[in-house]
Design a protein around this motif. Sequence first.
Motif, PDB file in Angstrom:
ATOM      1  N   MET A  69       0.832  -1.206   0.000  1.00 33.66           N
ATOM      2  CA  MET A  69       0.000   0.000   0.000  1.00 33.66           C
ATOM      3  C   MET A  69       0.873   1.265   0.000  1.00 33.66           C
ATOM      4  O   MET A  69       0.593   2.235  -0.712  1.00 33.66           O
ATOM      5  CB  MET A  69      -0.929   0.009   1.211  1.00 33.66           C
ATOM      6  N   GLN A  70       1.940   1.254   0.783  1.00 36.07           N
ATOM      7  CA  GLN A  70       2.860   2.388   0.798  1.00 36.07           C
ATOM      8  C   GLN A  70       3.474   2.596  -0.588  1.00 36.07           C
ATOM      9  O   GLN A  70       3.594   3.743  -1.070  1.00 36.07           O
ATOM     10  CB  GLN A  70       3.975   2.154   1.818  1.00 36.07           C
ATOM     11  N   PHE A  71       3.864   1.489  -1.231  1.00 33.87           N
ATOM     12  CA  PHE A  71       4.513   1.600  -2.537  1.00 33.87           C
ATOM     13  C   PHE A  71       3.558   2.141  -3.592  1.00 33.87           C
ATOM     14  O   PHE A  71       3.892   3.077  -4.335  1.00 33.87           O
ATOM     15  CB  PHE A  71       5.053   0.231  -2.968  1.00 33.87           C
ATOM     16  N   PHE A  72       2.365   1.575  -3.673  1.00 33.80           N
ATOM     17  CA  PHE A  72       1.432   2.018  -4.713  1.00 33.80           C
ATOM     18  C   PHE A  72       0.909   3.427  -4.431  1.00 33.80           C
ATOM     19  O   PHE A  72       0.565   4.151  -5.372  1.00 33.80           O
ATOM     20  CB  PHE A  72       0.276   1.023  -4.855  1.00 33.80           C
ATOM     21  N   ARG A  73       0.882   3.838  -3.175  1.00 30.35           N
ATOM     22  CA  ARG A  73       0.540   5.227  -2.872  1.00 30.35           C
ATOM     23  C   ARG A  73       1.623   6.170  -3.421  1.00 30.35           C
ATOM     24  O   ARG A  73       1.333   7.208  -4.012  1.00 30.35           O
ATOM     25  CB  ARG A  73       0.379   5.413  -1.368  1.00 30.35           C
ATOM     26  N   TRP A  74       2.876   5.755  -3.236  1.00 36.23           N
ATOM     27  CA  TRP A  74       3.997   6.562  -3.748  1.00 36.23           C
ATOM     28  C   TRP A  74       3.982   6.607  -5.275  1.00 36.23           C
ATOM     29  O   TRP A  74       4.196   7.662  -5.873  1.00 36.23           O
ATOM     30  CB  TRP A  74       5.319   5.984  -3.243  1.00 36.23           C
ATOM     31  N   ILE A  75       3.723   5.457  -5.902  1.00 38.06           N
ATOM     32  CA  ILE A  75       3.671   5.396  -7.369  1.00 38.06           C
ATOM     33  C   ILE A  75       2.565   6.298  -7.905  1.00 38.06           C
ATOM     34  O   ILE A  75       2.749   7.032  -8.887  1.00 38.06           O
ATOM     35  CB  ILE A  75       3.448   3.942  -7.849  1.00 38.06           C
ATOM     36  N   ARG A  76       1.407   6.267  -7.250  1.00 37.89           N
ATOM     37  CA  ARG A  76       0.290   7.094  -7.704  1.00 37.89           C
ATOM     38  C   ARG A  76       0.650   8.575  -7.630  1.00 37.89           C
ATOM     39  O   ARG A  76       0.415   9.327  -8.573  1.00 37.89           O
ATOM     40  CB  ARG A  76      -0.949   6.800  -6.842  1.00 37.89           C
ATOM     41  N   GLU A  77       1.231   8.969  -6.512  1.00 38.16           N
ATOM     42  CA  GLU A  77       1.602  10.374  -6.357  1.00 38.16           C
ATOM     43  C   GLU A  77       2.699  10.770  -7.346  1.00 38.16           C
ATOM     44  O   GLU A  77       2.671  11.859  -7.924  1.00 38.16           O
ATOM     45  CB  GLU A  77       2.079  10.632  -4.918  1.00 38.16           C
ATOM     46  N   ALA A  78       3.685   9.869  -7.557  1.00 39.39           N
ATOM     47  CA  ALA A  78       4.828  10.198  -8.404  1.00 39.39           C
ATOM     48  C   ALA A  78       4.444  10.307  -9.874  1.00 39.39           C
ATOM     49  O   ALA A  78       4.826  11.257 -10.566  1.00 39.39           O
ATOM     50  CB  ALA A  78       5.932   9.158  -8.221  1.00 39.39           C
ATOM     51  N   PHE A  79       3.679   9.330 -10.374  1.00 38.88           N
ATOM     52  CA  PHE A  79       3.410   9.277 -11.807  1.00 38.88           C
ATOM     53  C   PHE A  79       2.129  10.007 -12.208  1.00 38.88           C
ATOM     54  O   PHE A  79       1.915  10.241 -13.396  1.00 38.88           O
ATOM     55  CB  PHE A  79       3.348   7.815 -12.274  1.00 38.88           C
ATOM     56  N   VAL A  80       1.289  10.343 -11.236  1.00 41.25           N
ATOM     57  CA  VAL A  80       0.044  11.045 -11.572  1.00 41.25           C
ATOM     58  C   VAL A  80       0.172  12.541 -11.269  1.00 41.25           C
ATOM     59  O   VAL A  80      -0.129  13.392 -12.110  1.00 41.25           O
ATOM     60  CB  VAL A  80      -1.162  10.438 -10.803  1.00 41.25           C
ATOM     61  N   THR A  81       0.635  12.866 -10.072  1.00 42.35           N
ATOM     62  CA  THR A  81       0.720  14.276  -9.682  1.00 42.35           C
ATOM     63  C   THR A  81       2.133  14.845  -9.787  1.00 42.35           C
ATOM     64  O   THR A  81       2.327  16.053  -9.678  1.00 42.35           O
ATOM     65  CB  THR A  81       0.233  14.458  -8.231  1.00 42.35           C
ATOM     66  N   GLY A  82       3.134  13.973  -9.976  1.00 40.84           N
ATOM     67  CA  GLY A  82       4.516  14.450 -10.057  1.00 40.84           C
ATOM     68  C   GLY A  82       5.155  14.722  -8.717  1.00 40.84           C
ATOM     69  O   GLY A  82       6.272  15.247  -8.646  1.00 40.84           O
ATOM     70  N   ASP A  83       4.492  14.363  -7.629  1.00 44.83           N
ATOM     71  CA  ASP A  83       5.027  14.573  -6.282  1.00 44.83           C
ATOM     72  C   ASP A  83       5.687  13.290  -5.808  1.00 44.83           C
ATOM     73  O   ASP A  83       5.014  12.278  -5.590  1.00 44.83           O
ATOM     74  CB  ASP A  83       3.894  14.972  -5.334  1.00 44.83           C
ATOM     75  N   ILE A  84       7.008  13.300  -5.660  1.00 45.27           N
ATOM     76  CA  ILE A  84       7.707  12.081  -5.248  1.00 45.27           C
ATOM     77  C   ILE A  84       8.043  12.095  -3.756  1.00 45.27           C
ATOM     78  O   ILE A  84       8.909  11.345  -3.307  1.00 45.27           O
ATOM     79  CB  ILE A  84       8.974  11.846  -6.087  1.00 45.27           C
ATOM     80  N   GLY A  85       7.351  12.944  -3.022  1.00 44.92           N
ATOM     81  CA  GLY A  85       7.449  12.878  -1.569  1.00 44.92           C
ATOM     82  C   GLY A  85       8.272  13.984  -0.949  1.00 44.92           C
ATOM     83  O   GLY A  85       8.832  14.842  -1.625  1.00 44.92           O
ATOM     84  N   THR A  86       8.324  13.924   0.368  1.00 47.30           N
ATOM     85  CA  THR A  86       9.079  14.879   1.175  1.00 47.30           C
ATOM     86  C   THR A  86      10.124  14.120   1.980  1.00 47.30           C
ATOM     87  O   THR A  86       9.837  13.061   2.545  1.00 47.30           O
ATOM     88  CB  THR A  86       8.146  15.637   2.136  1.00 47.30           C
ATOM     89  N   SER A  87      11.314  14.645   2.024  1.00 47.60           N
ATOM     90  CA  SER A  87      12.408  13.991   2.738  1.00 47.60           C
ATOM     91  C   SER A  87      12.088  13.887   4.225  1.00 47.60           C
ATOM     92  O   SER A  87      11.670  14.863   4.851  1.00 47.60           O
ATOM     93  CB  SER A  87      13.702  14.773   2.522  1.00 47.60           C
ATOM     94  N   TYR A  88      12.302  12.685   4.786  1.00 45.41           N
ATOM     95  CA  TYR A  88      12.097  12.495   6.214  1.00 45.41           C
ATOM     96  C   TYR A  88      13.100  13.315   7.031  1.00 45.41           C
ATOM     97  O   TYR A  88      12.778  13.821   8.104  1.00 45.41           O
ATOM     98  CB  TYR A  88      12.279  11.016   6.588  1.00 45.41           C
TER      99      TYR A  88
END
Length: 313
Positions: A69-88
């Motif tokens: 679930m964590q991975f596919f959430r990241w994939i959705r954000e990265a490839f759909v919205t272009g947001d690859i996250g925030t550094s911890y």
Amino acid sequence: MKYFIKRTGFMALTLFAVCALTFFLMNVIPGGTAELILKHTFVGLEESVTEEQLSQISSRYNLDDPLYMQFFRWIREAFVTGDIGTSYVFKKPVLYLLALRLPATIQLAGTSMALAAVAGVSLGIYSALQENRTSDHILRIVTLFGVSMPGFWVALILILIFSLKLKLVPVLGYGSLENLLLPAAALSLHSAAAVMRVTRTSMLETLGQEYIRFAKAKGLSIWRIISRHAFKNAMLPVVTVIGFQMGSLLGGTVVIEKIFAWPGIGSLLVDSISARDLPMVQGCVLAIVTMFLLVNFLVDILYTRLDPRIRYG
């Protein structure tokens, strides 16, 4: 157009596979992600971290969810919205941090590839023209050492000779030509040796062709034969090797940047892995693989310029 669509699909599939492999390998590392985040947040106060703080970190970054679930959430954000996250660790968007570090990596990798290509092609042509002479044997021995020596060992030797003994260039730093010389030389040596070996072999094969013998019979000088006839026809395998070596250079920057404190993506990747900063690691790997795929795509396009008989369907 059909080839372009196929190649784009292949690149997207490759990026997906690399991201998946990176994500699950990072989560195989012993130790909890939340604990490592707090250790980098409260340096020196690790023993005072409470279960409540761990729970808050896990909740904030959804670390309690199943990995898929964590991975596919990241994939959705990265490839759909272009947001690859925030550094911890840095608490800033990954894209922002990559934009800060990318120019340094491009500068180092580009300079190293230029050195490797110019030196490798020039020495390869010279070695082919001096086949089985003393200079040819010496160059072949040098290339054997070049492809055998690891980059980090070459970097340490260069630092020992040119920085500590001769004091010609600084050991660390960024922003000037002096700072660039040693890391670029250490990074380019292996690639230059590989390019030279392929250039020599390809040039020898080309110089043995019938049309080259005909050009010699016409009385053309050897340099005119090379520049007008042999060079272009010998470059196809050389371009292939240069494309693959670009991937080696991008991977080598991870170690070389760390040794020379070069502020690029490679050193950022090493620091992020030790901190288990998963979004940052994913972003760095994504950037490096994307650059490698783009370089190889440009190499394929260059094939059609070197040999008009090549067409992609």
